[in-house]
Design a protein around this motif. Sequence first.
Motif, PDB file in Angstrom:
ATOM      1  N   VAL A   1       7.108  46.230  -8.629  1.00 53.86           N
ATOM      2  CA  VAL A   1       5.886  45.421  -8.535  1.00 53.86           C
ATOM      3  C   VAL A   1       4.931  46.012  -7.505  1.00 53.86           C
ATOM      4  O   VAL A   1       3.718  46.129  -7.739  1.00 53.86           O
ATOM      5  N   ALA A   2       5.474  46.414  -6.342  1.00 51.42           N
ATOM      6  CA  ALA A   2       4.621  46.947  -5.276  1.00 51.42           C
ATOM      7  C   ALA A   2       3.890  48.202  -5.713  1.00 51.42           C
ATOM      8  O   ALA A   2       2.742  48.443  -5.306  1.00 51.42           O
ATOM      9  N   GLU A   3       4.525  49.011  -6.556  1.00 50.40           N
ATOM     10  CA  GLU A   3       3.910  50.251  -7.018  1.00 50.40           C
ATOM     11  C   GLU A   3       2.878  50.029  -8.115  1.00 50.40           C
ATOM     12  O   GLU A   3       2.173  50.969  -8.514  1.00 50.40           O
TER      13      GLU A   3
ATOM     14  N   ALA B   1      -1.058  44.976 -10.660  1.00 50.08           N
ATOM     15  CA  ALA B   1      -0.902  44.576 -12.055  1.00 50.08           C
ATOM     16  C   ALA B   1       0.236  43.590 -12.262  1.00 50.08           C
ATOM     17  O   ALA B   1       0.179  42.745 -13.159  1.00 50.08           O
ATOM     18  N   LEU B   2       1.289  43.679 -11.422  1.00 47.37           N
ATOM     19  CA  LEU B   2       2.501  42.890 -11.629  1.00 47.37           C
ATOM     20  C   LEU B   2       2.697  41.875 -10.505  1.00 47.37           C
ATOM     21  O   LEU B   2       2.169  42.035  -9.405  1.00 47.37           O
ATOM     22  N   GLY B   3       3.506  40.853 -10.801  1.00 48.05           N
ATOM     23  CA  GLY B   3       3.790  39.816  -9.823  1.00 48.05           C
ATOM     24  C   GLY B   3       5.277  39.651  -9.584  1.00 48.05           C
ATOM     25  O   GLY B   3       6.119  40.295 -10.240  1.00 48.05           O
ATOM     26  N   SER B   4       5.642  38.795  -8.670  1.00 49.42           N
ATOM     27  CA  SER B   4       7.045  38.539  -8.341  1.00 49.42           C
ATOM     28  C   SER B   4       7.809  38.127  -9.599  1.00 49.42           C
ATOM     29  O   SER B   4       7.411  37.214 -10.311  1.00 49.42           O
TER      30      SER B   4
ATOM     31  N   ILE C   1       3.324  35.174  -8.496  1.00 49.63           N
ATOM     32  CA  ILE C   1       4.441  35.282  -9.429  1.00 49.63           C
ATOM     33  C   ILE C   1       3.964  35.935 -10.725  1.00 49.63           C
ATOM     34  O   ILE C   1       2.804  35.801 -11.123  1.00 49.63           O
ATOM     35  N   GLY C   2       4.869  36.670 -11.372  1.00 50.54           N
ATOM     36  CA  GLY C   2       4.548  37.351 -12.618  1.00 50.54           C
ATOM     37  C   GLY C   2       4.989  36.551 -13.835  1.00 50.54           C
ATOM     38  O   GLY C   2       5.859  35.680 -13.757  1.00 50.54           O
ATOM     39  N   LYS C   3       4.403  36.881 -14.968  1.00 54.19           N
ATOM     40  CA  LYS C   3       4.668  36.138 -16.205  1.00 54.19           C
ATOM     41  C   LYS C   3       6.049  36.411 -16.781  1.00 54.19           C
ATOM     42  O   LYS C   3       6.499  35.702 -17.687  1.00 54.19           O
ATOM     43  N   ASN C   4       6.741  37.450 -16.271  1.00 59.29           N
ATOM     44  CA  ASN C   4       8.100  37.726 -16.748  1.00 59.29           C
ATOM     45  C   ASN C   4       9.170  37.165 -15.817  1.00 59.29           C
ATOM     46  O   ASN C   4      10.359  37.486 -15.967  1.00 59.29           O
ATOM     47  N   ALA C   5       8.782  36.351 -14.864  1.00 56.13           N
ATOM     48  CA  ALA C   5       9.756  35.737 -13.969  1.00 56.13           C
ATOM     49  C   ALA C   5      10.766  34.929 -14.777  1.00 56.13           C
ATOM     50  O   ALA C   5      10.410  34.190 -15.699  1.00 56.13           O
ATOM     51  N   VAL C   6      12.033  35.077 -14.425  1.00 52.59           N
ATOM     52  CA  VAL C   6      13.113  34.339 -15.079  1.00 52.59           C
ATOM     53  C   VAL C   6      13.495  33.166 -14.184  1.00 52.59           C
ATOM     54  O   VAL C   6      13.927  33.358 -13.045  1.00 52.59           O
TER      55      VAL C   6
END
Length: 580
Positions: free
Chosen positions: A525-527, A531-534, A218-223
């Motif tokens: 995210v896949a691209e 660096a990025l998460g869900s 999971i990414g830190k910008n997940a809402v």
Amino acid sequence: QRTVVRDGSFGPTMGFGPICLLLLCAALAAAAEEVNDVLNPGYEDGLQSWTTSVWVSASGVAATVQAVTEKKHSGEKSAKLVVGSTPDYAFPSLTSVLVAPGDLFQLSAWVLVSGTGTVVISATTYNSSGGVLQWTLGATSATDTGGNWQKVTTTLWVADRTATLTPRVTGKGPVTAYIDDWVLELAPTFAFKVGDAPSHRDVLEWPFSRDSIWNLPIGKNAVYVDARLNVSSTTYIGADPDLLLLDNTQPMTPFYYNEAGWTGESRCGITAPQKLMMTAPYPDEFIVASDGSNYAAAVLLPDGETLKQTQPVCHCTKGGVVTTLVVVKDVNITGRGATGAHGGSGLSAIGGTVRLGEFIPDSDGVVWAVRHALKSNLFAKYNYYRVGSDRNTCYRWPATWCDGYFDTGAFAYGGQNPAVRPGSLLALPRSVDIDTLKLRTGMGKALAWTLQNYGLYLVDDSAWDAIAIETELQPKGDYQQQFREATGMAFHGRSADSPWAADVLQLWQRLSAVDNWDATAFETVAESGGALGSGGGATLQAWAPAFGDANSDAAGVNSGAAGVAFVPSFLAFAALPLLL
């Protein structure tokens, strides 16, 4: 310090009340020798501290118990129990152990059983007034042991208002059983450790690409939106077994069409006219019962890349046919692998499955972090959202559909939260401090870590008030059995039954939906190349490592980092039947 009440007398019905106290003191330092709280555990003193007669539920039935020397597991004696017909019976100890709510004990005995009846090891619990709270806490059974001694072990979690417990033997006749070497002691505790992220992985143990939904952290910008799941203390915790058939050297076997599905009719035979659904490797000795379970399957073809997916698989007898109802589009085991045979969502039968060795204590009692997303089922009638009969509203990406009955009948979707549907990614928000949750088990703490860092996808309807977690079932092992053998606790049950079930319920009650997660966000995210998460933003954990040589770093191959733990030989138990 442990107080043991012994030499009791018959209480109401089948109960036994204490009349004498024996104080047993033991050091409780970490390295102290464990204390066995069962008095006369091997019957070396005859039936002292045990009843000398057997209670039976029908009059006129011969039932006896005596201390004998003819067969024993150790020492010089055992108890020989003979019940001549089919009624229920009970043979309790007169040892009553003072306990406190929240205590966790492990109770075991060795049995040698013959006949068609059963022997059940359990404990009766009492409140401070001597009233019975539970007659058979932790009931674990054994049947004919084939002339060999078998250890029966169960875990006893002491519930509120419990003051004492008493070991007991119950079951149904006709049966002849020898019983020996009881042990009642505080159950082991298990530690949780995150461990270092592995440097590589094996494709069979940890499949799909690094940017697969099943592997993304999971990414830190997940809402986060509070899931408000309709689960409570009455909700059952169980498993939905995924059949993982990854040994592609097995004989190529036809899978034939059977229309029974979840109607309750038999899945064992071929529905006329005969229809071949697929051909794939299948070991004939791997029996899968016609019991109503989902049994979504992923089968690896001889090319080592193609995964066939189908459900519900059935193989009732060795030499019999293999049947199924639906076969879905193939995926590559090294690809993204989002879709598959779970009929309530169209999601994978192998991605997100709890694999053998995951959330399992190793030989040092350590439970290691699991680094992939999970899957779960909820009762759709209570939890899954829809808008009328609009099929586009009953699921969300990455799901590709929902149950056909979503808008009609007794199991129609009835949830009120638009964020909770098949395909939803649920997680513990970053704001939750896991250390403050007071989780009771190392397995629960490990599960909490995974839910916070990877989350879970909703994939099916449990079809009753139950939480189900997808677990591995394959020819070499059943995850539920492995969990029971390694922890002494059943994987399934309600929150009052075990600290593991209580941990699961607490975590599901705290879940939120990652509400900014859709196909467009996924491609971004896949691209990102790691660096990025869900949900977007920097990852909470590193992406999955590349595939590598499984022999180069044994501790890093499995997503749980520790591999399959050493486990003692306890009893198996049945999987939880679930509907689509």
